[in-house]
Scaffold this active site. Structure first.
Site, PDB file in Angstrom:
ATOM      1  N   SER A   1       3.509   2.154   7.805  1.00  0.00           N
ATOM      2  CA  SER A   1       3.604   1.115   7.458  1.00  0.00           C
ATOM      3  C   SER A   1       4.959   0.874   6.986  1.00  0.00           C
ATOM      4  CB  SER A   1       2.931   1.414   6.801  1.00  0.00           C
ATOM      5  OG  SER A   1       1.633   1.321   6.831  1.00  0.00           O
TER       6      SER A   1
ATOM      7  N   HIS B   1       0.763  -1.281   0.038  1.00  0.00           N
ATOM      8  CA  HIS B   1       0.200  -0.248  -0.483  1.00  0.00           C
ATOM      9  C   HIS B   1       0.944   1.216  -0.600  1.00  0.00           C
ATOM     10  CE1 HIS B   1       0.007   0.313   4.258  1.00  0.00           C
ATOM     11  NE2 HIS B   1       0.198   1.270   4.187  1.00  0.00           N
TER      12      HIS B   1
ATOM     13  N   ASP C   1       1.120  -7.517   2.177  1.00  0.00           N
ATOM     14  CA  ASP C   1       1.747  -6.500   1.447  1.00  0.00           C
ATOM     15  C   ASP C   1       2.686  -5.687   2.264  1.00  0.00           C
ATOM     16  OD1 ASP C   1       1.145  -3.554   1.763  1.00  0.00           O
ATOM     17  OD2 ASP C   1      -0.909  -3.578   3.606  1.00  0.00           O
TER      18      ASP C   1
HETATM   19  N1  ARG Z   1      -4.939   0.400   8.121  1.00  0.00           N
HETATM   20  C1  ARG Z   1      -3.616   0.430   7.201  1.00  0.00           C
HETATM   21  C2  ARG Z   1      -3.160   2.536   7.372  1.00  0.00           C
HETATM   22  O1  ARG Z   1      -4.172   2.490   7.763  1.00  0.00           O
HETATM   23  C3  ARG Z   1      -3.256  -0.356   6.069  1.00  0.00           C
HETATM   24  C4  ARG Z   1      -4.336   1.223   4.345  1.00  0.00           C
HETATM   25  C5  ARG Z   1      -4.673   0.170   3.309  1.00  0.00           C
HETATM   26  N2  ARG Z   1      -4.950  -1.198   3.378  1.00  0.00           N
HETATM   27  C6  ARG Z   1      -6.126  -0.899   2.753  1.00  0.00           C
HETATM   28  N3  ARG Z   1      -7.463  -1.653   3.123  1.00  0.00           N
HETATM   29  N4  ARG Z   1      -6.949   0.669   2.813  1.00  0.00           N
HETATM   30  O2  ARG Z   1      -2.722   2.290   6.305  1.00  0.00           O
HETATM   31  N1  GLU Z   2      -1.397   1.593   7.581  1.00  0.00           N
HETATM   32  C1  GLU Z   2      -0.554   2.386   8.257  1.00  0.00           C
HETATM   33  C2  GLU Z   2       0.142   3.241   7.243  1.00  0.00           C
HETATM   34  O1  GLU Z   2       0.100   3.376   6.575  1.00  0.00           O
HETATM   35  C3  GLU Z   2      -0.411   1.810   9.583  1.00  0.00           C
HETATM   36  C4  GLU Z   2      -1.142   1.756  10.362  1.00  0.00           C
HETATM   37  C5  GLU Z   2      -1.424   1.855  11.659  1.00  0.00           C
HETATM   38  O2  GLU Z   2      -1.392   1.807  12.396  1.00  0.00           O
HETATM   39  O3  GLU Z   2      -1.665   3.642  12.027  1.00  0.00           O
HETATM   40  O4  GLU Z   2       1.332   4.160   8.332  1.00  0.00           O
END
Ligand code: ARG
Ligand code: GLU
Length: 688
Positions: A623, A83, A220
């Site tokens: 991330s 991502h 990921d």
């Molecule tokens: N929750 C993770 C973050 O905050 C991954 C986001 C990307 N994935 C998704 N299914 N939207 O960035």
């Molecule tokens: N998916 C998150 C990012 O893009 C990390 C998730 C979180 O701990 O907020 O940095």
């Protein structure tokens, strides 16, 4: 006497930073290393952070503008999340080569794909510069004078730090609300090429259904390579560039993880607010989060309705829906977590003790002052948040304002228009227009409605009639008309009803909300500088870590499951078997590539590890961060948290706050079985 007793009581009541809570500054590693070693870490402080010798920090980068990445070979090979590389993978994709769908694997260096605009930055060093930054500041100066002293001194420090050139850049960051200042000096590389990415059905497996959740089975990751000029210095893209030789890279551990193992995340967390008052927490948990969740539920329902009716619309809106849903889901966990932790009540109790202690000191009255400031700010800020989540979510207004901004550059404007209309489905936008304006109308008090809004609504009689008229009359619903616009059409755009609506709301925000919000916010920040110092003086034995601000930090903990609800326990490791259990060709988020089914059918891969949970304190920006074992070797890549623990940006609960990492062995599995790019193993170093 009473004061002494209270102070004593404060000392006794004070809990040191919770076991696994904290995002620590690497330069202060000496304050943590004893604790880290007691918890199982085997390396020394200078192996983690040192200016004089190559150390783990030299293998960690800020990837792009908001992710982390790590070096894994002497040839500049880098891992981050799928991502995080998503934009790059998407930009290289076309109908003929859909790398998002099918994945991408360079089979040799010359197949690696350059990425304009993508940078990675290594931290050369960081140092405290509080005295230098405040030099010349004296009693009796105004805040404005203080700011300009800081600005001048910071500019001098930065200029001095980067004078060698060679990709150096630096900034001075305020930590602890301006009680301390640190200089960060980075080396930024600009030739970063895409090496590999799994198909989205692996890299985004579980999609929004599984996002922020455990059990998780997302692969990921994406793989890049940093290039440098022949002297190993940063350079713009050139075919002559050669792979960068880093000072340090991670060795990979394939030993695996088990419950209790020491873990350590090295990365760039973006933003937290651990030291705010109960007023801020109450606003977040009881006002802002629930209201924004409601608004986004409406938008998501509309998107999902149309996405369910058409495959083409699903493709157009999947990335938009993912963006809307990411924060939507996080806020739900945050709101619940704040309530479950009784954070507002606990902060209030703490503030009462603090107030008692603060009597007669320079901290006297601070909590009350903040309370008054929040009372003044909140209605304005809420109106701003509403404006943001409603009017600004209307795509028609977005394209109108963007085109106006770049109308002078026909090429850029046309590219934006092509991109916009490729993924635009008007019925969704129309329905969102109606739903969002209705919400704005019913939730905002009269005082916080722009005159323009009131007049339009009155003259149309209903939001629906307004919507019909604006979509019928605006030229921005028509791709050909937008493409036909030239730089001479700025006046015509000014008369377009969509642009007018955008402009009227923006002016209202700019002239009525923004000045108040900015003014009160700067007073709030100022009060927090004292309140932060006050908290540190109140609990002198407590170790404070500064709120996250996208600077490099260390978080450590251990592999650990958790109980999300009564009667349920989540164990901390997921495997390929779980992917096969979720696999369903009829559900987009769970439809795995046939290749993965085939490999599984061969047998012997049931226990192939995929993801694991640990107690490291992380947030957005972490991330792509390396997750490291007791020997300092790479065991995984951090990519998410569990939603029950997302209030850790405000309050950390060791019983449910868990970060989610990809097990490095699943990445290796993908290189081998999905990408057939085993040649990449030759440049990696396996520790065990
Ligand atoms: N929750 C993770 C973050 O905050 C991954 C986001 C990307 N994935 C998704 N299914 N939207 O960035
Ligand atoms: N998916 C998150 C990012 O893009 C990390 C998730 C979180 O701990 O907020 O940095």
């Amino acid at each position: 006497m009473k004061k002494i007793l209270i102070a004593l009581l404060a000392v006794l009541l004070a809990v040191p930073a919770q076991a696994d809570e904290g995002m620590w500054l690497p330069v202060l590693i000496n304050q943590r290393i004893k604790d880290m070693r007691a918890k199982g870490f085997k390396l020394k402080a200078e192996d983690v952070y040192s200016v004089n010798k190559a150390c783990l920090k030299d293998a960690v980068v800020l990837f792009g503008s908001g992710c982390t990445g790590e070096l894994v070979s002497g040839e500049g090979l880098l891992f981050t999340n799928h991502h995080c590389g998503y934009g790059q993978i998407q930009r290289h994709s076309s109908v003929e080569h859909d790398y998002l769908k099918d994945g991408f694997w360079a089979m040799s260096r010359d197949q690696e794909l350059p990425n304009k605009g993508l940078t990675v930055s290594f931290l050369e060093y960081m140092e405290e510069v509080t005295d230098a930054v405040l030099k010349g500041y004296g009693e009796g100066m105004t805040e404005r004078q203080r700011d300009s002293v800081i600005k001048v001194n910071s500019q001098a420090l930065v200029a001095d730090a980067v004078k060698e050139g060679k990709g150096l850049r630096a900034n001075v960051e305020a930590l602890f609300y301006g009680n301390q200042y640190f200089l960060f000096v980075f080396r930024t590389f600009k030739d970063v090429r895409l090496v590999g990415a799994p198909p989205s059905s692996i890299g985004k497996f579980g999609g929004d259904t599984d996002n922020w959740m455990w059990p998780r089975h997302t692969g990921d990751f994406s793989i890049f390579r940093i290039y440098a000029d022949k002297d190993n210095n940063p350079a713009d893209y050139s075919p002559e560039n050669v792979p960068y030789h880093p000072k340090k890279f991670f060795k990979i551990s394939t030993k695996g993880v088990k419950e209790g193992d020491f873990t350590f995340v090295y990365g760039c967390p973006g933003s937290t607010k651990e030291y705010v008052t109960s007023d801020e927490v109450e606003y977040t948990g009881s006002v802002s989060d629930p209201k924004k969740i409601d608004l986004r539920t409406k938008r998501l329902d509309i998107m999902k309705k149309y996405m369910g009716q058409s495959q083409a619309v699903r493709i157009q809106y999947s990335s938009k829906a993912a963006n809307v849903s990411n924060a939507w889901k996080k806020w739900q966990g945050e709101e619940k977590g704040i309530r479950r932790m009784k954070t507002v009540e606990k902060k209030k109790e703490y503030q009462e003790r603090f107030k008692e202690w603060a009597k007669g000191t320079r901290y006297d009255g601070l909590v009350e002052k903040l309370e008054t400031l929040y009372q003044k700010r909140n209605p304005y800020f809420l109106a701003y948040e509403y404006y943001n989540e409603t009017v600004r979510s209307i795509e028609l207004l977005q394209i109108a304002s963007t085109v106006m901004m770049i109308i002078k550059n026909k090429e850029a404007k046309d590219a934006v228009a092509e991109q916009f209309f490729k993924d635009y489905y008007q019925p969704i936008d129309e329905e969102i227009f109606v739903a969002m304006l209705k919400a704005f109308d019913s939730e905002m008090s009269d005082e916080f409605k722009p005159q323009y809004f009131k007049e339009k609504l009155k003259s149309y009689g209903s939001v629906e009639a307004w919507q019909k008229d604006i979509y019928a009359k605006s030229l921005f619903t028509d791709k050909e008309r937008v493409l036909a616009l030239t730089k001479d059409d700025a006046e015509a755009i000014k008369n377009d009803p969509a642009y007018q609506m955008y402009d009227a709301f923006y002016k209202w925000y700019f002239n009525t909300l923004r000045p108040v919000i900015n003014d009160v916010n700067s007073q709030i920040r100022l009060a927090y500088r004292d309140y932060m110092q006050g908290q540190m003086d109140y609990e002198p034995q407590k170790q404070f870590y500064p709120d996250a601000n996208l600077t490099l930090r260390i978080a450590y903990g251990n592999v650990k499951g958790y109980s999300p609800a009564d009667g349920v326990y989540y164990s901390p490791v997921s495997t390929l078997k779980g992917i096969i259990e979720k696999d369903n060709p009829n559900i987009f988020d769970y439809n795995i590539p046939q290749a993965l089914r085939d490999i599984y059918a061969e047998g012997g891969h049931d226990d192939q590890p995929v993801c694991f949970l640990a107690t490291n304190h992380t947030t957005g920006g972490n991330s792509g961060s390396p997750i490291i074992n007791a020997d300092g070797n790479l065991i995984g890549i951090n990519f998410d948290r569990v939603w029950e623990g997302t209030m850790s940006d405000i309050v950390y609960d060791p019983s449910v706050c868990r970060n989610i990492s990809l097990d490095i062995r699943y990445l290796l599995f993908n290189i081998e079985h999905i990408g057939h790019a085993e040649y990449l193993f030759n440049e990696m170093v396996f520790a065990d």
